[in-house]
Write an enzyme that holds these catalytic residues in place. Structure first.
Site, PDB file in Angstrom:
ATOM      1  N   HIS A   1      14.832 -44.541  31.519  1.00 29.72           N
ATOM      2  CA  HIS A   1      15.868 -45.014  32.443  1.00 29.72           C
ATOM      3  C   HIS A   1      16.647 -43.826  32.995  1.00 29.72           C
ATOM      4  O   HIS A   1      16.433 -42.692  32.572  1.00 29.72           O
ATOM      5  CB  HIS A   1      16.769 -46.073  31.802  1.00 29.72           C
ATOM      6  CG  HIS A   1      17.631 -45.603  30.672  1.00 29.72           C
ATOM      7  ND1 HIS A   1      17.118 -45.132  29.485  1.00 29.72           N
ATOM      8  CD2 HIS A   1      18.988 -45.536  30.547  1.00 29.72           C
ATOM      9  CE1 HIS A   1      18.119 -44.817  28.677  1.00 29.72           C
ATOM     10  NE2 HIS A   1      19.263 -45.048  29.296  1.00 29.72           N
TER      11      HIS A   1
ATOM     12  N   HIS B   1      19.852 -42.777  33.056  1.00 28.07           N
ATOM     13  CA  HIS B   1      21.070 -42.140  32.527  1.00 28.07           C
ATOM     14  C   HIS B   1      20.873 -40.639  32.300  1.00 28.07           C
ATOM     15  O   HIS B   1      19.792 -40.189  31.903  1.00 28.07           O
ATOM     16  CB  HIS B   1      21.512 -42.824  31.224  1.00 28.07           C
ATOM     17  CG  HIS B   1      22.173 -44.157  31.463  1.00 28.07           C
ATOM     18  ND1 HIS B   1      22.223 -45.142  30.501  1.00 28.07           N
ATOM     19  CD2 HIS B   1      22.814 -44.644  32.551  1.00 28.07           C
ATOM     20  CE1 HIS B   1      22.869 -46.198  31.001  1.00 28.07           C
ATOM     21  NE2 HIS B   1      23.233 -45.923  32.235  1.00 28.07           N
TER      22      HIS B   1
ATOM     23  N   ASP C   1      21.720 -38.625  30.024  1.00 23.07           N
ATOM     24  CA  ASP C   1      21.286 -38.148  28.704  1.00 23.07           C
ATOM     25  C   ASP C   1      19.806 -38.500  28.452  1.00 23.07           C
ATOM     26  O   ASP C   1      19.316 -38.359  27.323  1.00 23.07           O
ATOM     27  CB  ASP C   1      22.183 -38.698  27.586  1.00 23.07           C
ATOM     28  CG  ASP C   1      22.147 -40.208  27.477  1.00 23.07           C
ATOM     29  OD1 ASP C   1      22.186 -40.893  28.514  1.00 23.07           O
ATOM     30  OD2 ASP C   1      22.084 -40.719  26.339  1.00 23.07           O
ATOM     31  N   HIS C   2      19.101 -38.907  29.523  1.00 21.46           N
ATOM     32  CA  HIS C   2      17.658 -39.171  29.433  1.00 21.46           C
ATOM     33  C   HIS C   2      16.876 -38.445  30.531  1.00 21.46           C
ATOM     34  O   HIS C   2      15.664 -38.294  30.429  1.00 21.46           O
ATOM     35  CB  HIS C   2      17.387 -40.685  29.506  1.00 21.46           C
ATOM     36  CG  HIS C   2      18.044 -41.425  28.377  1.00 21.46           C
ATOM     37  ND1 HIS C   2      17.340 -41.898  27.295  1.00 21.46           N
ATOM     38  CD2 HIS C   2      19.358 -41.694  28.129  1.00 21.46           C
ATOM     39  CE1 HIS C   2      18.206 -42.452  26.436  1.00 21.46           C
ATOM     40  NE2 HIS C   2      19.428 -42.338  26.929  1.00 21.46           N
TER      41      HIS C   2
ATOM     42  N   HIS D   1      19.996 -52.901  29.437  1.00 16.31           N
ATOM     43  CA  HIS D   1      20.866 -51.720  29.347  1.00 16.31           C
ATOM     44  C   HIS D   1      21.104 -51.176  30.756  1.00 16.31           C
ATOM     45  O   HIS D   1      22.236 -50.907  31.147  1.00 16.31           O
ATOM     46  CB  HIS D   1      20.200 -50.688  28.440  1.00 16.31           C
ATOM     47  CG  HIS D   1      20.937 -49.397  28.303  1.00 16.31           C
ATOM     48  ND1 HIS D   1      22.171 -49.299  27.695  1.00 16.31           N
ATOM     49  CD2 HIS D   1      20.606 -48.129  28.685  1.00 16.31           C
ATOM     50  CE1 HIS D   1      22.555 -48.025  27.710  1.00 16.31           C
ATOM     51  NE2 HIS D   1      21.631 -47.302  28.309  1.00 16.31           N
TER      52      HIS D   1
ATOM     53  N   ASP E   1      17.000 -46.660  25.412  1.00 20.08           N
ATOM     54  CA  ASP E   1      18.246 -47.260  24.918  1.00 20.08           C
ATOM     55  C   ASP E   1      18.169 -48.788  24.935  1.00 20.08           C
ATOM     56  O   ASP E   1      19.184 -49.465  25.079  1.00 20.08           O
ATOM     57  CB  ASP E   1      19.434 -46.818  25.782  1.00 20.08           C
ATOM     58  CG  ASP E   1      19.800 -45.361  25.578  1.00 20.08           C
ATOM     59  OD1 ASP E   1      19.199 -44.698  24.710  1.00 20.08           O
ATOM     60  OD2 ASP E   1      20.695 -44.878  26.301  1.00 20.08           O
TER      61      ASP E   1
ATOM     62  N   HIS F   1      18.583 -42.563  20.325  1.00 23.52           N
ATOM     63  CA  HIS F   1      19.868 -42.152  19.731  1.00 23.52           C
ATOM     64  C   HIS F   1      19.875 -42.394  18.229  1.00 23.52           C
ATOM     65  O   HIS F   1      19.267 -43.356  17.739  1.00 23.52           O
ATOM     66  CB  HIS F   1      21.042 -42.937  20.340  1.00 23.52           C
ATOM     67  CG  HIS F   1      21.335 -42.579  21.760  1.00 23.52           C
ATOM     68  ND1 HIS F   1      22.154 -41.538  22.121  1.00 23.52           N
ATOM     69  CD2 HIS F   1      20.898 -43.130  22.924  1.00 23.52           C
ATOM     70  CE1 HIS F   1      22.235 -41.462  23.439  1.00 23.52           C
ATOM     71  NE2 HIS F   1      21.473 -42.429  23.955  1.00 23.52           N
TER      72      HIS F   1
HETATM   73 FE    FE Z   1      21.255 -42.850  26.098  1.00 22.91          FE
HETATM   74 ZN    ZN Z   2      21.282 -45.096  28.416  1.00 23.50          ZN
END
Ligand code: FE
Ligand code: ZN
Length: 256
Positions: A57, A59, A61-62, A115, A134, A172
């Site tokens: 996805h 985001h 942090d990905h 998400h 996530d 995570h």
């Molecule tokens: Fe994440």
């Molecule tokens: Zn995420």
């Protein structure tokens, strides 16, 4: 079909980035590169050359490492068709029912919104490996930023249908806090109580609790268990509709 060698890289405060290496062809994918340098360093240390990025996805942090890793390696970026506009540098768009071959290892793609509205997951059946970003966590699930409880429950059911031996490579290390919540809604679940003891002992020593297995998630993850009579009783919805029980459980977790 060939089995993947998987290397876990802990980055930022609690993210896991994965390298998946297919030994026959030498193809190596980074799954959800939050960052650049640590990923390049880890690949070099393994002696693997990055050929692909797989994004679950959009985001940051990905996908934070997407463009720089592509610049450094010339790799191909594979991501969700439904979110192509938000995946930096995307080359190949995939969707529910698609397969994608990483060398001689085949991934099946699931569309798992909830998400985010474009979230996907990659299941490498022969490797018993699910990269779910996530969407599903150890004893938890992702927050519903862009989806409804009904969408997320539908997405999670796709995972619930996979074999028990499937390893859950989520993005995570949220396991301990997820487990505390899980215990609050299903305190009678003996497998959950035992799992939390193991998780607490591992975290005490700084050992990752990820990957888990789908067998463990089916037995202890409240977000896969809206049909649990104990959970339904705790949230005050005995015999309740599964989407409604799921939604109530998710709402309680948001305020836990
Ligand atoms: Fe994440
Ligand atoms: Zn995420």
């Amino acid at each position: 079909m060939s089995k993947l060698q998987i290397h876990q890289i802990p980055v930022l405060s609690d993210n896991y980035v994965y390298l998946a290496h297919e030994p026959e062809s030498g193809a190596t994918a980074v799954i959800d590169p939050a960052v650049t340098q640590e990923v390049l360093d880890a690949a070099r240390a393994k002696g693997w050359t990055i050929t692909h990025i797989l994004n679950t996805h959009h985001h940051g942090d990905h996908t934070g490492g997407n463009l720089e890793i592509k610049k450094a390696t010339g790799c191909t970026i594979v991501g969700p068709k439904a979110d192509k506009g938000r995946i930096p540098g995307i080359d190949v768009e995939v969707d529910e029912g698609d397969t994608y071959d990483l060398g001689k290892a085949r991934a099946q793609v699931f569309f798992v919104p909830g998400h985010t509205r474009g979230h996907i997951a990659f299941w490498f059946k022969e490797s018993d490996a699910l990269f779910c970003g996530d969407t599903l966590f150890a004893m938890g699930c992702g927050r519903l930023f862009e989806g409804t409880p009904a969408q997320m429950w539908n997405s999670l059911q796709k995972f619930k249908a996979l074999p028990d031996a499937t390893r859950v490579f989520c993005a995570h290390e949220y396991t301990q806090s997820n487990g505390r919540f899980a215990l609050s809604v299903e305190p009678q679940n003996e497998k959950l109580v035992a799992r939390m003891k193991d998780v607490d002992a591992k975290r005490e020593k700084g050992i990752p609790t990820v990957p888990s297995t789908l067998a463990d998630e089916k037995a202890t993850n409240p977000f896969l268990r809206p049909d649990s009579a104990d959970l339904q009783a705790t949230v005050g919805m005995p015999g309740g509709d599964l989407v409604a029980v799921f939604a109530e459980t998710r709402a309680r977790k948001d305020n836990f």
